[in-house]
Motif scaffolding. Structure first.
Motif, PDB file in Angstrom:
ATOM      1  N   VAL A 115       0.844  -1.200   0.000  1.00 52.73           N
ATOM      2  CA  VAL A 115       0.000   0.000   0.000  1.00 52.73           C
ATOM      3  C   VAL A 115       0.877   1.247   0.000  1.00 52.73           C
ATOM      4  CG1 VAL A 115      -1.796   1.293   1.207  1.00 52.73           C
ATOM      5  CG2 VAL A 115      -1.871  -1.209   1.194  1.00 52.73           C
ATOM      6  N   GLY A 116       0.791   1.994  -1.074  1.00 54.11           N
ATOM      7  CA  GLY A 116       1.542   3.251  -1.189  1.00 54.11           C
ATOM      8  C   GLY A 116       0.632   4.433  -0.920  1.00 54.11           C
ATOM      9  N   GLU A 117       1.155   5.586  -1.259  1.00 57.40           N
ATOM     10  CA  GLU A 117       0.463   6.835  -0.914  1.00 57.40           C
ATOM     11  C   GLU A 117      -0.567   7.243  -1.975  1.00 57.40           C
ATOM     12  OE1 GLU A 117       3.377   9.746   0.267  1.00 57.40           O
ATOM     13  OE2 GLU A 117       2.226  11.343  -0.648  1.00 57.40           O
ATOM     14  N   ALA A 118      -0.078   7.531  -3.157  1.00 59.67           N
ATOM     15  CA  ALA A 118      -0.941   8.037  -4.227  1.00 59.67           C
ATOM     16  C   ALA A 118      -0.183   7.930  -5.545  1.00 59.67           C
ATOM     17  CB  ALA A 118      -1.301   9.491  -3.960  1.00 59.67           C
ATOM     18  N   PRO A 119      -0.904   7.863  -6.649  1.00 60.39           N
ATOM     19  CA  PRO A 119      -0.211   7.807  -7.944  1.00 60.39           C
ATOM     20  C   PRO A 119       0.631   9.057  -8.190  1.00 60.39           C
ATOM     21  CG  PRO A 119      -2.595   7.449  -8.182  1.00 60.39           C
ATOM     22  CD  PRO A 119      -2.360   7.884  -6.776  1.00 60.39           C
ATOM     23  N   GLY A 120       1.743   8.876  -8.884  1.00 59.47           N
ATOM     24  CA  GLY A 120       2.552  10.005  -9.344  1.00 59.47           C
ATOM     25  C   GLY A 120       2.270  10.233 -10.823  1.00 59.47           C
ATOM     26  N   GLU A 121       3.167  10.953 -11.446  1.00 64.14           N
ATOM     27  CA  GLU A 121       2.949  11.345 -12.845  1.00 64.14           C
ATOM     28  C   GLU A 121       2.843  10.139 -13.787  1.00 64.14           C
ATOM     29  OE1 GLU A 121       6.037  13.879 -14.286  1.00 64.14           O
ATOM     30  OE2 GLU A 121       4.896  14.462 -16.068  1.00 64.14           O
ATOM     31  N   GLU A 122       3.788   9.233 -13.649  1.00 62.90           N
ATOM     32  CA  GLU A 122       3.841   8.080 -14.548  1.00 62.90           C
ATOM     33  C   GLU A 122       2.648   7.150 -14.313  1.00 62.90           C
ATOM     34  OE1 GLU A 122       5.839   8.272 -16.841  1.00 62.90           O
ATOM     35  OE2 GLU A 122       5.762   6.240 -17.692  1.00 62.90           O
ATOM     36  N   GLU A 123       2.254   7.047 -13.045  1.00 65.79           N
ATOM     37  CA  GLU A 123       1.113   6.204 -12.692  1.00 65.79           C
ATOM     38  C   GLU A 123      -0.173   6.815 -13.249  1.00 65.79           C
ATOM     39  OE1 GLU A 123       3.468   7.208 -10.422  1.00 65.79           O
ATOM     40  OE2 GLU A 123       4.521   5.292 -10.287  1.00 65.79           O
ATOM     41  N   ASP A 124      -0.289   8.120 -13.133  1.00 69.54           N
ATOM     42  CA  ASP A 124      -1.465   8.840 -13.645  1.00 69.54           C
ATOM     43  C   ASP A 124      -1.565   8.674 -15.171  1.00 69.54           C
ATOM     44  OD1 ASP A 124      -3.560  11.068 -13.417  1.00 69.54           O
ATOM     45  OD2 ASP A 124      -2.105  12.006 -14.759  1.00 69.54           O
ATOM     46  N   ARG A 128      -1.345   2.578 -13.873  1.00 71.80           N
ATOM     47  CA  ARG A 128      -0.776   1.455 -13.104  1.00 71.80           C
ATOM     48  C   ARG A 128       0.021   1.976 -11.907  1.00 71.80           C
ATOM     49  NH1 ARG A 128       3.017  -1.912 -16.211  1.00 71.80           N
ATOM     50  NH2 ARG A 128       2.677  -3.287 -14.444  1.00 71.80           N
ATOM     51  N   PRO A 129      -0.056   1.278 -10.752  1.00 66.33           N
ATOM     52  CA  PRO A 129       0.647   1.751  -9.565  1.00 66.33           C
ATOM     53  C   PRO A 129       2.146   1.472  -9.619  1.00 66.33           C
ATOM     54  CG  PRO A 129      -0.413  -0.340  -9.100  1.00 66.33           C
ATOM     55  CD  PRO A 129      -0.807   0.038 -10.502  1.00 66.33           C
ATOM     56  N   PHE A 130       2.917   2.344  -9.045  1.00 68.14           N
ATOM     57  CA  PHE A 130       4.356   2.147  -8.869  1.00 68.14           C
ATOM     58  C   PHE A 130       5.057   1.685 -10.157  1.00 68.14           C
ATOM     59  CE2 PHE A 130       3.373   2.270  -4.310  1.00 68.14           C
ATOM     60  CZ  PHE A 130       4.431   3.029  -3.854  1.00 68.14           C
ATOM     61  N   VAL A 131       4.968   2.504 -11.182  1.00 72.44           N
ATOM     62  CA  VAL A 131       5.678   2.195 -12.423  1.00 72.44           C
ATOM     63  C   VAL A 131       6.773   3.223 -12.735  1.00 72.44           C
ATOM     64  CG1 VAL A 131       3.885   0.815 -13.559  1.00 72.44           C
ATOM     65  CG2 VAL A 131       3.829   3.311 -13.755  1.00 72.44           C
ATOM     66  N   ALA A 133      10.062   5.774 -11.160  1.00 75.15           N
ATOM     67  CA  ALA A 133      11.374   5.443 -10.574  1.00 75.15           C
ATOM     68  C   ALA A 133      11.220   4.699  -9.248  1.00 75.15           C
ATOM     69  CB  ALA A 133      12.178   6.725 -10.365  1.00 75.15           C
ATOM     70  N   SER A 134      10.303   5.164  -8.397  1.00 77.46           N
ATOM     71  CA  SER A 134      10.161   4.484  -7.103  1.00 77.46           C
ATOM     72  C   SER A 134       9.592   3.083  -7.290  1.00 77.46           C
ATOM     73  CB  SER A 134       9.320   5.311  -6.131  1.00 77.46           C
ATOM     74  OG  SER A 134       8.024   5.484  -6.630  1.00 77.46           O
ATOM     75  N   GLY A 135       8.785   2.902  -8.319  1.00 71.59           N
ATOM     76  CA  GLY A 135       8.240   1.568  -8.603  1.00 71.59           C
ATOM     77  C   GLY A 135       9.320   0.603  -9.051  1.00 71.59           C
ATOM     78  N   ALA A 155      -1.452  -1.339  -4.393  1.00 77.32           N
ATOM     79  CA  ALA A 155      -2.502  -0.311  -4.392  1.00 77.32           C
ATOM     80  C   ALA A 155      -1.992   0.927  -3.665  1.00 77.32           C
ATOM     81  CB  ALA A 155      -3.760  -0.841  -3.715  1.00 77.32           C
ATOM     82  N   ASN A 156      -2.768   1.952  -3.711  1.00 75.61           N
ATOM     83  CA  ASN A 156      -2.438   3.194  -3.015  1.00 75.61           C
ATOM     84  C   ASN A 156      -3.612   3.630  -2.153  1.00 75.61           C
ATOM     85  OD1 ASN A 156       0.233   4.156  -3.956  1.00 75.61           O
ATOM     86  ND2 ASN A 156      -0.737   4.051  -5.979  1.00 75.61           N
ATOM     87  N   CYS A 157      -3.317   4.478  -1.173  1.00 78.47           N
ATOM     88  CA  CYS A 157      -4.398   5.046  -0.354  1.00 78.47           C
ATOM     89  C   CYS A 157      -5.303   5.917  -1.221  1.00 78.47           C
ATOM     90  CB  CYS A 157      -3.824   5.880   0.782  1.00 78.47           C
ATOM     91  SG  CYS A 157      -2.931   4.893   1.976  1.00 78.47           S
ATOM     92  N   TYR A 229       9.844   2.453   4.966  1.00 80.52           N
ATOM     93  CA  TYR A 229       9.936   3.757   4.309  1.00 80.52           C
ATOM     94  C   TYR A 229       9.439   3.666   2.867  1.00 80.52           C
ATOM     95  CZ  TYR A 229      12.691   5.146   8.334  1.00 80.52           C
ATOM     96  OH  TYR A 229      13.082   5.425   9.616  1.00 80.52           O
ATOM     97  N   HIS A 230       9.119   4.816   2.305  1.00 85.97           N
ATOM     98  CA  HIS A 230       8.677   4.864   0.915  1.00 85.97           C
ATOM     99  C   HIS A 230       9.902   4.762   0.004  1.00 85.97           C
ATOM    100  CE1 HIS A 230       6.863   6.294  -2.794  1.00 85.97           C
ATOM    101  NE2 HIS A 230       5.683   6.105  -2.232  1.00 85.97           N
ATOM    102  N   PRO A 231       9.804   3.997  -1.086  1.00 81.35           N
ATOM    103  CA  PRO A 231      10.968   3.875  -1.979  1.00 81.35           C
ATOM    104  C   PRO A 231      11.540   5.214  -2.423  1.00 81.35           C
ATOM    105  CG  PRO A 231       9.229   2.384  -2.683  1.00 81.35           C
ATOM    106  CD  PRO A 231       8.678   3.177  -1.537  1.00 81.35           C
TER     107      PRO A 231
HETATM  108  N1  URA Z   1       4.278   6.537  -5.084  1.00 83.86           N
HETATM  109  C1  URA Z   1       3.219   5.954  -4.502  1.00 83.86           C
HETATM  110  O1  URA Z   1       3.010   6.071  -3.307  1.00 83.86           O
HETATM  111  N2  URA Z   1       2.424   5.233  -5.274  1.00 83.86           N
HETATM  112  C2  URA Z   1       2.628   5.040  -6.573  1.00 83.86           C
HETATM  113  O2  URA Z   1       1.861   4.333  -7.207  1.00 83.86           O
HETATM  114  C3  URA Z   1       3.763   5.654  -7.140  1.00 83.86           C
HETATM  115  C4  URA Z   1       4.574   6.402  -6.393  1.00 83.86           C
END
Ligand code: URA
Length: 258
Positions: A115-124, A128-131, A133-135, A155-157, A229-231
């Motif tokens: 469970v991550g926080e929220a989509p970033g630019e690439e995810e938006d 797809r979640p975490f795709v 750099a951090s993904g 998934a994300n919150c 921690y978050h990636p």
């Molecule tokens: N960071 C997040 O927390 N979630 C993502 O899907 C991508 C980056």
């Protein structure tokens, strides 16, 4: 290349210095086990030196939270239904700025839910979640504990990207929460790994720091929740690699018990 020393040589030298400084006697120490040495090489840029064992009792025991019941007749806990509802959701202002909703992805029988926080630019952009750099970094973490991304549910919150990746607001987290709870109920994974302070505080309804949260045992509806921690935080601050590796080892030990 000729100057490189092996990890065991380096460790030996550090132990010798420690013995010298703390009494002048050479002490016997157990050699690193095979697996421990391998792990040091496998974890992405793991810190050098001995990696401490996971503390005993590291596995969550008592449930510390419940996953709220779905309101009867209103919504199903089916993952596809959640994704469909997320795609049409206008409950908070984030829907207006999204390119794609990022509901989550992974197999129905995933043993681990991330469970991550929220989509970033690439995810938006991709849905797809975490795709980003951090993904990609997260994929390496999973590999380091012999898990594949494809065997986890991610998934994300929040299912929509906040503008300029700002922190999620309380009302956005609240509006999105039922979807996450339904995903958790639908999957009933063996464990949940929370990535970062925002996700951990939101999921666990806590205001504690990430340091406190990762050192405690948690569970939701009987599902053990691990916190690390978050990636992207670790990409910014390499000092966090070592604690992450400790968290991952605890998780691996727990999953290996099943
Ligand atoms: N960071 C997040 O927390 N979630 C993502 O899907 C991508 C980056």
């Amino acid at each position: 290349m000729g100057n490189l020393v092996s990890r065991s040589e380096l460790l030996d030298a550090l132990n010798l210095l420690d013995d010298y400084l703390s009494g002048g006697f050479r002490r016997d120490r157990p050699a690193l086990a095979e697996g421990e040495q391998d792990s040091l090489d496998v974890v992405p840029e793991a810190p050098s030196g001995a990696v401490p064992e996971a503390p005993s009792g590291a596995v969550p025991e008592a449930p510390s939270g419940a996953v709220p019941e779905a309101p009867s007749g209103v919504s199903s806990d089916d993952l596809e239904a959640v994704a469909k509802e997320a795609a049409a959701c206008t409950l908070c202002g984030l829907h207006a700025g999204r390119t794609r909703v990022v509901a989550g992805e992974g197999p129905r029988d995933a043993v681990l839910m991330l469970v991550g926080e929220a989509p970033g630019e690439e995810e938006d952009r991709t849905g797809r979640p975490f795709v980003g750099a951090s993904g990609q970094y997260l994929d390496q973490w999973l590999q380091s504990i012999e898990l594949q991304r494809g065997s986890c549910y991610i998934a994300n919150c929040l299912k929509c990207r906040p503008p300029q990746n700002r922190d999620p607001q309380a009302e956005e987290l609240e509006a999105c929460r039922p979807l996450l709870d339904r995903q958790i109920r639908a999957l009933a994974p063996r464990a949940i790994l929370c990535l970062g302070r925002v996700a951990a505080q939101a999921l666990l309804h806590s205001k504690a720091t990430i340091g406190e949260l990762r050192s405690r045992q948690h569970a939701m509806g009987g599902i053990p929740v691990f916190v690390t921690y978050h990636p992207s935080a670790v990409l910014r601050d390499p000092a966090l690699r070592r604690p992450v590796w400790e968290d991952l080892k605890k998780l691996k030990a727990f999953l290996g018990q099943g």
